[in-house]
Design an enzyme around this catalytic site. Structure first.
Site, PDB file in Angstrom:
ATOM      1  N   ASN A 134       0.812  -1.227   0.000  1.00 52.87           N
ATOM      2  CA  ASN A 134       0.000   0.000   0.000  1.00 52.87           C
ATOM      3  C   ASN A 134       0.844   1.275   0.000  1.00 52.87           C
ATOM      4  O   ASN A 134       0.314   2.369   0.117  1.00 52.87           O
ATOM      5  CB  ASN A 134      -0.975   0.007   1.189  1.00 52.87           C
ATOM      6  CG  ASN A 134      -0.263  -0.046   2.526  1.00 52.87           C
ATOM      7  OD1 ASN A 134       0.967  -0.145   2.606  1.00 52.87           O
ATOM      8  ND2 ASN A 134      -1.024   0.010   3.596  1.00 52.87           N
ATOM      9  N   HIS A 135       2.158   1.136  -0.155  1.00 44.76           N
ATOM     10  CA  HIS A 135       3.007   2.323  -0.235  1.00 44.76           C
ATOM     11  C   HIS A 135       2.745   3.052  -1.552  1.00 44.76           C
ATOM     12  O   HIS A 135       2.414   2.434  -2.568  1.00 44.76           O
ATOM     13  CB  HIS A 135       4.479   1.931  -0.113  1.00 44.76           C
ATOM     14  CG  HIS A 135       4.832   1.430   1.246  1.00 44.76           C
ATOM     15  ND1 HIS A 135       6.056   0.863   1.543  1.00 44.76           N
ATOM     16  CD2 HIS A 135       4.126   1.400   2.403  1.00 44.76           C
ATOM     17  CE1 HIS A 135       6.081   0.504   2.830  1.00 44.76           C
ATOM     18  NE2 HIS A 135       4.920   0.827   3.361  1.00 44.76           N
ATOM     19  N   HIS A 155       3.875   7.589   1.009  1.00 40.19           N
ATOM     20  CA  HIS A 155       3.654   6.633   2.102  1.00 40.19           C
ATOM     21  C   HIS A 155       4.739   5.568   2.015  1.00 40.19           C
ATOM     22  O   HIS A 155       4.853   4.873   1.017  1.00 40.19           O
ATOM     23  CB  HIS A 155       2.268   6.003   1.921  1.00 40.19           C
ATOM     24  CG  HIS A 155       1.952   4.873   2.868  1.00 40.19           C
ATOM     25  ND1 HIS A 155       0.963   3.948   2.620  1.00 40.19           N
ATOM     26  CD2 HIS A 155       2.491   4.525   4.064  1.00 40.19           C
ATOM     27  CE1 HIS A 155       0.890   3.082   3.607  1.00 40.19           C
ATOM     28  NE2 HIS A 155       1.820   3.411   4.498  1.00 40.19           N
ATOM     29  N   ASN A 207       2.978   3.408  12.458  1.00 38.85           N
ATOM     30  CA  ASN A 207       3.338   2.123  13.084  1.00 38.85           C
ATOM     31  C   ASN A 207       4.508   2.409  14.022  1.00 38.85           C
ATOM     32  O   ASN A 207       5.660   2.347  13.596  1.00 38.85           O
ATOM     33  CB  ASN A 207       3.800   1.088  12.039  1.00 38.85           C
ATOM     34  CG  ASN A 207       2.697   0.501  11.205  1.00 38.85           C
ATOM     35  OD1 ASN A 207       1.532   0.856  11.361  1.00 38.85           O
ATOM     36  ND2 ASN A 207       3.046  -0.396  10.312  1.00 38.85           N
ATOM     37  N   GLY A 221      -6.875   7.638   1.519  1.00 43.41           N
ATOM     38  CA  GLY A 221      -7.950   6.725   1.146  1.00 43.41           C
ATOM     39  C   GLY A 221      -7.375   5.508   0.447  1.00 43.41           C
ATOM     40  O   GLY A 221      -6.866   4.590   1.076  1.00 43.41           O
ATOM     41  N   HIS A 227      -5.214   5.672  10.416  1.00 40.49           N
ATOM     42  CA  HIS A 227      -4.071   5.907   9.517  1.00 40.49           C
ATOM     43  C   HIS A 227      -4.480   5.866   8.055  1.00 40.49           C
ATOM     44  O   HIS A 227      -3.657   6.058   7.171  1.00 40.49           O
ATOM     45  CB  HIS A 227      -2.969   4.887   9.784  1.00 40.49           C
ATOM     46  CG  HIS A 227      -3.128   3.561   9.082  1.00 40.49           C
ATOM     47  ND1 HIS A 227      -4.303   2.842   9.110  1.00 40.49           N
ATOM     48  CD2 HIS A 227      -2.239   2.825   8.349  1.00 40.49           C
ATOM     49  CE1 HIS A 227      -4.133   1.719   8.420  1.00 40.49           C
ATOM     50  NE2 HIS A 227      -2.904   1.692   7.948  1.00 40.49           N
ATOM     51  N   GLY A 228      -5.756   5.608   7.806  1.00 41.91           N
ATOM     52  CA  GLY A 228      -6.239   5.546   6.438  1.00 41.91           C
ATOM     53  C   GLY A 228      -7.662   5.031   6.409  1.00 41.91           C
ATOM     54  O   GLY A 228      -8.372   5.058   7.427  1.00 41.91           O
ATOM     55  N   GLY A 286      -8.430   1.853   5.671  1.00 42.70           N
ATOM     56  CA  GLY A 286      -8.439   0.492   6.218  1.00 42.70           C
ATOM     57  C   GLY A 286      -9.030  -0.488   5.221  1.00 42.70           C
ATOM     58  O   GLY A 286      -9.991  -0.190   4.515  1.00 42.70           O
ATOM     59  N   LYS A 294       2.830   3.189  -7.632  1.00 44.86           N
ATOM     60  CA  LYS A 294       2.828   2.028  -6.736  1.00 44.86           C
ATOM     61  C   LYS A 294       4.023   1.143  -7.036  1.00 44.86           C
ATOM     62  O   LYS A 294       4.530   1.109  -8.161  1.00 44.86           O
ATOM     63  CB  LYS A 294       1.544   1.211  -6.939  1.00 44.86           C
ATOM     64  CG  LYS A 294       0.296   1.852  -6.337  1.00 44.86           C
ATOM     65  CD  LYS A 294       0.203   1.552  -4.864  1.00 44.86           C
ATOM     66  CE  LYS A 294      -1.109   2.040  -4.282  1.00 44.86           C
ATOM     67  NZ  LYS A 294      -1.201   1.722  -2.856  1.00 44.86           N
TER      68      LYS A 294
END
Length: 397
Positions: free
Chosen positions: A162-163, A180, A271, A303, A326-327, A329, A396
């Protein structure tokens, strides 16, 4: 919404989510955490979902102990964002070149730089403390010492999952940069090492879940973990700072005529462990998939690769240990997303975004995530919205 209180073993579980919407596995993880003898509080964010070792979207406050699996293996993972002087009118109609230039400047996936990035050559990068930081690598766990060169070359790289790196527009048309990432492979190896050490300790043998093994204060194992933890958190912070500096350089080169300027950077871990004080107690607060949202703290709540993200300011809600999500989810696992969605779905859900649309990112499809606007509504007593931004470019790994 305010929180819902669910009975726990030693402490109640305060949830900024409807318990009926949380999967059984995540609820069981939360109940297991609430049995730990050292726990003093447990807050659950609206992006809560099942996680490896411990629940994503959980804030665990313990006295005299810390659980390394409750931090996760990407120690210090977090977000950074910067508002620029550019506007939507400065952007070209075809954004594919811009995405390509970003991918060339910042390695993605398991990639790394051919040579370590020299921060002294980065425009405006604050190099104070850099040499001291690397000097402390000699004090981390022996099991990762051989990764020194790799850790240097991965500094300033994205990773996968998800980075992300994004070019976004806010509602007034201003251009934002957002990214991220975390502590890359070195953080994972340090986490794996210490989780293994904790699971062998005598005081952890009777726990309901071996993943909840803890280190106890005033022990050599705790001292070693906290040393490595804080180093990895710093690595993650530097990693994002170098990525942002490289991203700014791309923007400067691609938009020379506009002479872009950049506002101060917003950056936050999601984290990590922090020493904080609540109800007269000095506690170790572990946030896994949660940001600090103390009064006035700026934060970032993304998001997905096809939906809006939010720049926020904390309201300082002590019941949530000054935290927020943190987002969005995940609402389904990566494997479930691959089974459920098609590449056509991915194309449709990322329409208007310059990004990968292949099978390698299908598990990151927006439909695999919860509705970010609903998640934000559930934490209106935790943060206030500063800006709503939407990506036009998404990179991504």
């Amino acid at each position: 919404m305010s929180y819902v209180e669910v009975p726990g073993a030693k402490v109640p579980i305060r949830m900024w989510a409807d318990p009926a919407t949380v999967e059984d596995g995540a609820m069981q993880q939360l109940r297991n955490v609430s049995t730990l003898p050292w726990i003093r509080g447990l807050a659950v964010m609206p992006d809560v979902h099942y996680g490896k070792g411990a629940t994503v979207g959980s804030v665990i406050a313990m006295q005299g102990a810390v659980c390394p699996a409750a931090v996760g293996v990407d120690i210090g993972c977090g977000m950074s964002a910067v508002k620029t002087s550019l506007t939507a009118n400065d952007l070209p109609g075809d954004l594919s070149r811009l995405r390509s230039k970003i991918e060339q400047a910042i390695p993605v996936g398991r990639g790394m730089h051919d040579e370590p990035v020299d921060p002294g050559r980065l425009h405006g990068f604050a190099t104070g403390g850099w040499d001291d930081f690397w000097g402390r690598f000699g004090g981390v766990a022996d099991s990762v010492k051989f990764r020194h060169e790799r850790a240097r070359k991965q500094m300033g790289t994205l990773g996968s999952g998800n980075h992300l790196e994004e070019i976004c527009l806010d509602e007034s048309g201003s251009v934002w940069l957002m990214l991220h990432s975390g502590s890359r492979n070195i953080g994972k190896e340090l986490a794996d090492h210490h989780i293994g050490v904790a699971q062998k300790l005598t005081h952890n043998q009777g726990l309901v879940d071996r993943d909840l093994a803890v280190f106890i204060s005033d022990t050599p194992q705790m001292a070693a973990y906290r040393n490595d933890l804080y180093w990895a958190q710093e690595y993650a912070k530097y990693n994002r700072a170098i990525m942002m500096a490289l991203l700014k350089d791309v923007i400067r080169k691609e938009f020379k005529k506009a002479k872009p300027t950049f506002e101060p950077e917003i950056s936050c871990h999601h984290n990590y462990v922090a020493e904080e004080r609540y109800d007269g107690m000095d506690l170790l607060v572990t946030r896994k998939g949660a940001i600090r949202a103390g009064a006035g703290d700026y934060g970032i709540i993304p998001g997905s690769m096809g939906t809006s993200s939010y720049i926020v300011k904390g309201l300082g809600n002590a019941k949530a240990f000054n935290s927020a999500s943190h987002g969005a989810g995940r609402r389904m696992s990566r494997n479930a997303a691959k089974r459920h969605f098609t590449l056509r779905d991915l194309e449709e859900q990322t329409r208007g975004v310059e990004c990968r649309k292949d099978s390698g990112v299908l598990d990151e499809i927006p439909g695999a995530y919860k509705n970010i606007d609903q998640v934000m509504a559930q934490q209106s007593d935790l943060v206030e919205v500063v800006a709503k931004i939407k990506q036009v470019v998404c990179v991504k790994g």
